[in-house]
Each structure stands twice: as structure tokens, then as C-alpha cells.
Design a protein around this motif. Structure first.
Motif, PDB file in Angstrom:
ATOM      1  N   TYR A 141      25.113  38.398 -10.440  1.00  0.00           N
ATOM      2  CA  TYR A 141      24.457  37.843  -9.258  1.00  0.00           C
ATOM      3  C   TYR A 141      24.938  36.442  -8.908  1.00  0.00           C
ATOM      4  CZ  TYR A 141      21.237  41.782  -9.139  1.00  0.00           C
ATOM      5  OH  TYR A 141      20.700  43.048  -9.035  1.00  0.00           O
ATOM      6  N   ALA A 142      26.087  36.035  -9.452  1.00  0.00           N
ATOM      7  CA  ALA A 142      26.628  34.715  -9.119  1.00  0.00           C
ATOM      8  C   ALA A 142      26.891  34.593  -7.627  1.00  0.00           C
ATOM      9  CB  ALA A 142      27.903  34.457  -9.920  1.00  0.00           C
ATOM     10  N   ASN A 143      27.305  35.700  -7.021  1.00  0.00           N
ATOM     11  CA  ASN A 143      27.500  35.744  -5.567  1.00  0.00           C
ATOM     12  C   ASN A 143      26.701  36.919  -5.020  1.00  0.00           C
ATOM     13  OD1 ASN A 143      28.317  35.887  -2.907  1.00  0.00           O
ATOM     14  ND2 ASN A 143      30.367  36.647  -3.372  1.00  0.00           N
ATOM     15  N   PRO A 144      25.410  36.708  -4.729  1.00  0.00           N
ATOM     16  CA  PRO A 144      24.586  37.827  -4.234  1.00  0.00           C
ATOM     17  C   PRO A 144      24.998  38.304  -2.853  1.00  0.00           C
ATOM     18  CG  PRO A 144      23.385  35.766  -4.046  1.00  0.00           C
ATOM     19  CD  PRO A 144      24.642  35.462  -4.810  1.00  0.00           C
ATOM     20  N   TRP A 145      25.686  37.441  -2.098  1.00  0.00           N
ATOM     21  CA  TRP A 145      26.068  37.804  -0.731  1.00  0.00           C
ATOM     22  C   TRP A 145      27.074  38.958  -0.708  1.00  0.00           C
ATOM     23  CZ3 TRP A 145      22.728  35.135   2.058  1.00  0.00           C
ATOM     24  CH2 TRP A 145      22.289  33.902   1.590  1.00  0.00           C
ATOM     25  N   ARG A 146      27.824  39.117  -1.783  1.00  0.00           N
ATOM     26  CA  ARG A 146      28.824  40.199  -1.835  1.00  0.00           C
ATOM     27  C   ARG A 146      28.147  41.569  -1.842  1.00  0.00           C
ATOM     28  NH1 ARG A 146      29.395  42.771  -6.719  1.00  0.00           N
ATOM     29  NH2 ARG A 146      28.141  41.869  -8.408  1.00  0.00           N
ATOM     30  N   LEU A 147      26.889  41.604  -2.249  1.00  0.00           N
ATOM     31  CA  LEU A 147      26.154  42.863  -2.336  1.00  0.00           C
ATOM     32  C   LEU A 147      25.362  43.162  -1.072  1.00  0.00           C
ATOM     33  CD1 LEU A 147      24.743  42.274  -5.939  1.00  0.00           C
ATOM     34  CD2 LEU A 147      26.628  43.808  -5.329  1.00  0.00           C
ATOM     35  N   ALA A 148      25.405  42.246  -0.109  1.00  0.00           N
ATOM     36  CA  ALA A 148      24.555  42.368   1.078  1.00  0.00           C
ATOM     37  C   ALA A 148      25.382  42.542   2.345  1.00  0.00           C
ATOM     38  CB  ALA A 148      23.670  41.125   1.196  1.00  0.00           C
ATOM     39  N   THR A 149      24.709  42.952   3.375  1.00  0.00           N
ATOM     40  CA  THR A 149      25.337  43.045   4.695  1.00  0.00           C
ATOM     41  C   THR A 149      24.648  42.073   5.635  1.00  0.00           C
ATOM     42  OG1 THR A 149      23.856  44.862   5.311  1.00  0.00           O
ATOM     43  CG2 THR A 149      26.013  45.445   4.405  1.00  0.00           C
ATOM     44  N   CYS A 150      25.389  41.628   6.624  1.00  0.00           N
ATOM     45  CA  CYS A 150      24.912  40.613   7.545  1.00  0.00           C
ATOM     46  C   CYS A 150      24.517  41.240   8.876  1.00  0.00           C
ATOM     47  CB  CYS A 150      26.005  39.565   7.760  1.00  0.00           C
ATOM     48  SG  CYS A 150      25.580  38.272   8.929  1.00  0.00           S
ATOM     49  N   LYS A 151      23.364  40.864   9.373  1.00  0.00           N
ATOM     50  CA  LYS A 151      22.940  41.315  10.696  1.00  0.00           C
ATOM     51  C   LYS A 151      23.542  40.398  11.747  1.00  0.00           C
ATOM     52  CE  LYS A 151      18.567  43.578   9.581  1.00  0.00           C
ATOM     53  NZ  LYS A 151      17.121  43.637   9.911  1.00  0.00           N
ATOM     54  N   GLY A 152      24.801  40.617  12.064  1.00  0.00           N
ATOM     55  CA  GLY A 152      25.492  39.770  13.023  1.00  0.00           C
ATOM     56  C   GLY A 152      26.595  38.984  12.356  1.00  0.00           C
ATOM     57  N   VAL A 153      26.799  37.760  12.805  1.00  0.00           N
ATOM     58  CA  VAL A 153      27.825  36.871  12.267  1.00  0.00           C
ATOM     59  C   VAL A 153      27.126  35.649  11.688  1.00  0.00           C
ATOM     60  CG1 VAL A 153      29.842  35.465  12.815  1.00  0.00           C
ATOM     61  CG2 VAL A 153      29.498  37.660  13.974  1.00  0.00           C
ATOM     62  N   PRO A 154      27.471  35.221  10.466  1.00  0.00           N
ATOM     63  CA  PRO A 154      26.811  34.045   9.890  1.00  0.00           C
ATOM     64  C   PRO A 154      26.924  32.832  10.808  1.00  0.00           C
ATOM     65  CG  PRO A 154      28.128  35.185   8.238  1.00  0.00           C
ATOM     66  CD  PRO A 154      28.455  35.814   9.560  1.00  0.00           C
ATOM     67  N   PRO A 155      25.859  32.035  10.860  1.00  0.00           N
ATOM     68  CA  PRO A 155      24.629  32.134  10.059  1.00  0.00           C
ATOM     69  C   PRO A 155      23.691  33.229  10.574  1.00  0.00           C
ATOM     70  CG  PRO A 155      24.457  30.320  11.585  1.00  0.00           C
ATOM     71  CD  PRO A 155      25.853  30.841  11.729  1.00  0.00           C
ATOM     72  N   CYS A 156      23.154  34.000   9.635  1.00  0.00           N
ATOM     73  CA  CYS A 156      22.294  35.115  10.021  1.00  0.00           C
ATOM     74  C   CYS A 156      21.515  35.601   8.816  1.00  0.00           C
ATOM     75  CB  CYS A 156      23.143  36.252  10.589  1.00  0.00           C
ATOM     76  SG  CYS A 156      24.257  36.963   9.358  1.00  0.00           S
ATOM     77  N   GLU A 157      20.716  36.636   9.046  1.00  0.00           N
ATOM     78  CA  GLU A 157      19.970  37.251   7.949  1.00  0.00           C
ATOM     79  C   GLU A 157      20.831  38.289   7.253  1.00  0.00           C
ATOM     80  OE1 GLU A 157      15.636  38.389   8.014  1.00  0.00           O
ATOM     81  OE2 GLU A 157      16.531  40.401   8.094  1.00  0.00           O
ATOM     82  N   PHE A 158      20.876  38.211   5.935  1.00  0.00           N
ATOM     83  CA  PHE A 158      21.530  39.216   5.103  1.00  0.00           C
ATOM     84  C   PHE A 158      20.459  40.103   4.480  1.00  0.00           C
ATOM     85  CE2 PHE A 158      25.029  36.372   5.544  1.00  0.00           C
ATOM     86  CZ  PHE A 158      26.190  37.059   5.195  1.00  0.00           C
ATOM     87  N   ARG A 159      20.832  41.319   4.167  1.00  0.00           N
ATOM     88  CA  ARG A 159      19.938  42.249   3.466  1.00  0.00           C
ATOM     89  C   ARG A 159      20.730  43.024   2.427  1.00  0.00           C
ATOM     90  NH1 ARG A 159      15.133  44.103   6.199  1.00  0.00           N
ATOM     91  NH2 ARG A 159      14.220  42.250   7.203  1.00  0.00           N
ATOM     92  N   PHE A 160      20.114  43.214   1.265  1.00  0.00           N
ATOM     93  CA  PHE A 160      20.647  44.190   0.325  1.00  0.00           C
ATOM     94  C   PHE A 160      20.487  45.577   0.933  1.00  0.00           C
ATOM     95  CE2 PHE A 160      19.505  41.421  -3.574  1.00  0.00           C
ATOM     96  CZ  PHE A 160      20.808  40.975  -3.687  1.00  0.00           C
TER      97      PHE A 160
END
Length: 441
Positions: A222-241
């Protein structure tokens, strides 16, 4: 831990099962009082969950005492109020995070509360959100900003962006009327009673490995949790697992509580809802592989088996599971929603490892004790007074130099005496009782 439960606890499970299936439970056992049911449910944070399942007439005159019925209704009303308030506050806060260029990802209760049959059934003591500056990783995924090869070397770029994120978060939370309770460790805590937000810098830290509640593999994973998530749009935005990764994190989070002081009945309800709402994802090969890597496959199978048996067959669940799973139920009942101090002390002394007995790691497990054959009680006090370097650097950064570390035990003892004298006395008594029957390594 023995596989013990009482008529009261079995009825609490019956109420949970009925609530999650949208029906009312049968009458309570004659030897069980509504006050006992209330106290148990309050301890495990399931009061609002089981309220819709109470038998007809339970809240009316002739059922439970009017004062108790009012307390129960108030608890459920407050839970619903908090859930709605959290949704409103979170929307406003994340809008400001976006303006500051920060991305975020909701975790834990924020997600699980939406899986319950109706709003307000799942209590939440706080809101957990991961926040940070995020950038593409060059391979179609995401990473913390400054984490690339051109970031300035040795992760310094990432640290700089993390400090900037902390500054923006602190400003934003205070602008929304929150006060900072703690800004060290892997998260910062902000309060505006009755609301509480935990803004995470990371999901798991080395300090938790040192404390024995996590493993190095989990920190790396979990050092980089963002790799496991998808982004709703283009950052900055909400990510979700995705659901599969959300479930893996749910199990990992539960295991940390289990390795520490334990967890209560509400966790089993959460687990059951994942199983029935997302059976394909929960049973997928991907989930099995990830849990295997994290060393949590056996733990997950036991928790899943127990949850499904309890919620689908509350009257006959014992005949459907083995002794290890029945023992886990006794383990869950031994404390409250977050276990008990007695259980935490037993874990720290290494006398009780349960389902994760083959996987000790860090200073929190007895196998890591450096003090030789010493009484368990003395060994326990030593660890409490002189925590490992990773814990000091994470939670007491101003005390991390060698000279200050020598004085830290005095600071910790004085702080405990001033702020939690009764809890300190209770801890010492429990540690003495558990330690006098055995020795350290």
C-alpha cells in the motif's frame, strides 16, 4: 480464547441477521433483558443496525422501559444525522481539496455504509480519506506526485509534495471549522463535534509493523494506494478502489485490528454485506492472490465463513463451521467494537496470536523481543516505555534524537498520569495479571 457465547450474544446475532435481511426478529429469550441487549449492542456499535429488527412492540409501552427506548431511538437518530452531515461536509471539503490541486479517495465506513439496507444503519466514528497530489506513473496508472525517477532522488520530491499537501489540508479543515487533534503519523485527525475526519497520508506505516499490527509486505503493497484505484476524471479528482481492491483493503484493515486489540460484531456485518453484494468479486482469483501475498488468506476464509454462517443461519451456525471459526466468534465477543485492552496486552506479550499465529513480525510479537528470558510483565513495560525507533519517529518526531529518546519514557508516563490515570492503572493491573503466569523468551 474459548468458543464461548451466551444466550444474550446469540440473540444479538439473531437481531443482526434479521436487520440485514430487512425483517423483524422473534421474541427475545425470557432470561435476557432489553437493557442487556442495549449494552451489548452499544459496546459493538450495532444499536442503529438492529433497531429496525426489534420485535413488534419492543419499543412500545409494555416492551422495554420508555427511557431505554428513547435512548435507543436517539442513538439511531444521531447515526443517521451523522451520516447525512458527513456526506454534506465531505462534499464541501473535497471541493476545496480539488481547488488546491489535491486528489482524494474515500475508505472504510464511507463505502460500507452504502451497502446496508437503509441509511443510518451503520455507525461511523469518523471519516477516512486518503489525500495527496497524484500524477500519471507512465504505465497507465497513478502514483504520488514526485515519486518518479526524475523527482530529485531518494523520494525527496514525494516528501516535499506531501508536506505541501499537509499544509493545504490543515488550512482547508480549519476553514471548515475543524480543530486538529493530531497531525503526526500516517494520518491527521480533525474534530468538529460530533464529526471527526482522519486525513491519511498513507494507509499503513512502518510504525504499525513495529507495533505488531501489520507486516512489511502490507506497507510495501500500500505504499502507493493510487495504483490500485481509478480516477473519476482527470486529477485532481476523486479516486476509488474497485470492489476487489476495496475488499482486500477491508480484510487488511480488519486484520490490523485483530492483531491489536481485536474487533467486534459490526465488522462481521460489514464482511457479510461484501459477500452477498459482491460474491463474484469476493470469490475471485485476483482477491485470493492478493490476500495470499499479504498472508491473509486463512484469516479471510475464517472471517468470511463465520460471517455468512452467523447472518444466514443464526440459530444453527455452530454446526456449519469448524472449531477454529467457533473460537474466532468467542474472540469477537471478548471485547467491544475495537476489542479490549486485555486482548491487546495478550497480543503484545505473545501469549495469544489466534488465526495469525504463524505470521508474527515486528516488535509487537513476542518472537521479536530482544530482552532474553525476562518476566513477561517486565518485558511488556519495557516495550511500553521504550517503543521501537519507527514508532518514535512516526508518533513522537520531536523526541527521535538519541538524547530525547532517553527522556521519552518520562514524558509518556507523565502524559498518561495526567490525561488517562485510570486507564494507565487498569493497563498495569491487566499486564501484571497476564504476565505473572509466564516469562518472556
Amino acid at each position: 480464547m474459548t468458543e464461548v457465547s451466551t444466550e444474550l450474544e446469540e440473540y444479538a446475532v439473531t437481531l443482526m441477521s434479521a436487520a440485514l435481511h430487512g425483517v423483524r426478529a422473534g421474541a427475545k429469550p425470557d432470561r435476557v433483558t432489553w437493557e442487556q441487549v442495549y449494552r451489548l449492542a452499544d459496546r459493538h456499535s450495532i444499536l442503529p443496525m438492529i433497531l429496525p429488527a426489534l420485535p413488534d412492540g419492543a419499543l412500545a409501552s409494555g416492551g422495554m422501559p420508555a427511557e431505554l427506548a428513547e435512548r435507543w431511538r436517539h442513538s439511531a437518530d444521531m447515526t443517521l444525522y451523522q451520516q447525512v452531515s458527513y456526506d454534506i461536509e465531505r462534499e464541501a471539503i473535497t471541493a476545496d481539496l480539488r481547488k488546491a490541486g489535491l486528489s482524494w479517495m474515500p475508505l472504510k465506513g464511507i463505502m460500507v455504509a452504502g451497502y446496508y439496507p437503509q441509511p443510518g444503519m451503520r455507525s461511523m466514528s469518523d471519516q477516512d480519506i486518503v489525500v495527496g497530489y497524484v500524477e500519471p506513473d507512465g504505465a497507465g496508472g497513478w502514483r504520488p506526485r514526485g515519486d518518479g525517477a526524475d523527482a530529485g532522488g531518494a523520494g525527496e520530491g514525494r516528501k516535499g509534495w506531501a508536506r505541501k499537501a499537509d499544509e493545504h489540508v490543515d488550512r482547508i479543515m480549519k476553514a471548515h471549522g475543524y480543530e486538529a487533534a493530531s497531525t503526526v503519523g500516517r494520518d491527521s485527525s480533525y474534530f468538529k463535534p460530533p464529526l471527526h475526519f482522519e486525513i491519511h497520508r498513507s494507509l499503513i506505516s512502518a510504525a504499525e509493523v513495529a507495533a505488531g499490527s501489520a507486516k512489511t509486505a502490507e506497507v510495501d503493497y500500500y505504499a502507493n494506494p493510487w495504483r490500485l484505484a481509478t480516477c473519476k476524471g482527470v486529477p485532481p479528482c476523486e479516486f476509488r478502489f474497485g470492489v476487489r481492491d476495496e475488499y482486500v483493503f477491508h480484510i487488511d484493515h480488519m486484520s490490523k485490528h485483530y492483531r491489536g486489540s481485536g474487533f467486534g460484531l459490526r465488522f462481521l456485518a460489514d464482511e457479510y454485506l461484501y459477500c452477498v453484494r459482491f460474491p463474484e468479486e469476493v470469490g475471485s482469483e485476483y482477491v485470493a492472490e492478493q490476500l495470499g501475498y499479504l498472508g491473509l488468506g486463512g484469516f479471510e476464509r475464517a472471517v468470511r465463513e463465520l460471517s455468512v454462517a452467523l447472518m444466514e443461519h443464526p440459530g444453527s451456525w455452530r454446526s456449519l463451521v469448524g472449531p477454529e471459526v467457533r473460537e474466532l466468534f468467542g474472540d469477537v465477543l471478548s471485547g467491544g467494537i475495537y476489542g479490549s485492552m486485555e486482548r491487546k496486552i495478550a497480543r503484545t506479550m505473545g501469549r495469544e496470536q489466534g488465526l495469525l499465529a504463524t505470521e508474527p513480525e515486528g516488535a509487537g510479537s513476542r518472537s521479536a523481543t530482544p530482552h532474553g528470558r525476562v518476566p513477561r510483565f517486565v518485558d511488556y513495560l519495557w516495550r511500553r516505555l521504550f517503543p521501537p525507533r519507527a514508532i518514535v519517529e512516526t508518533y513522537y518526531p520531536t523526541w527521535s534524537n538519541p538524547l530525547a529518546r532517553l527522556l521519552l519514557p518520562l514524558h509518556r508516563a507523565a502524559l498518561a498520569l495526567r490525561e488517562h490515570p485510570k486507564r494507565l492503572a487498569q493497563e498495569i493491573v491487566l499486564a501484571w495479571r497476564q504476565g505473572r503466569n509466564g516469562r518472556g523468551r
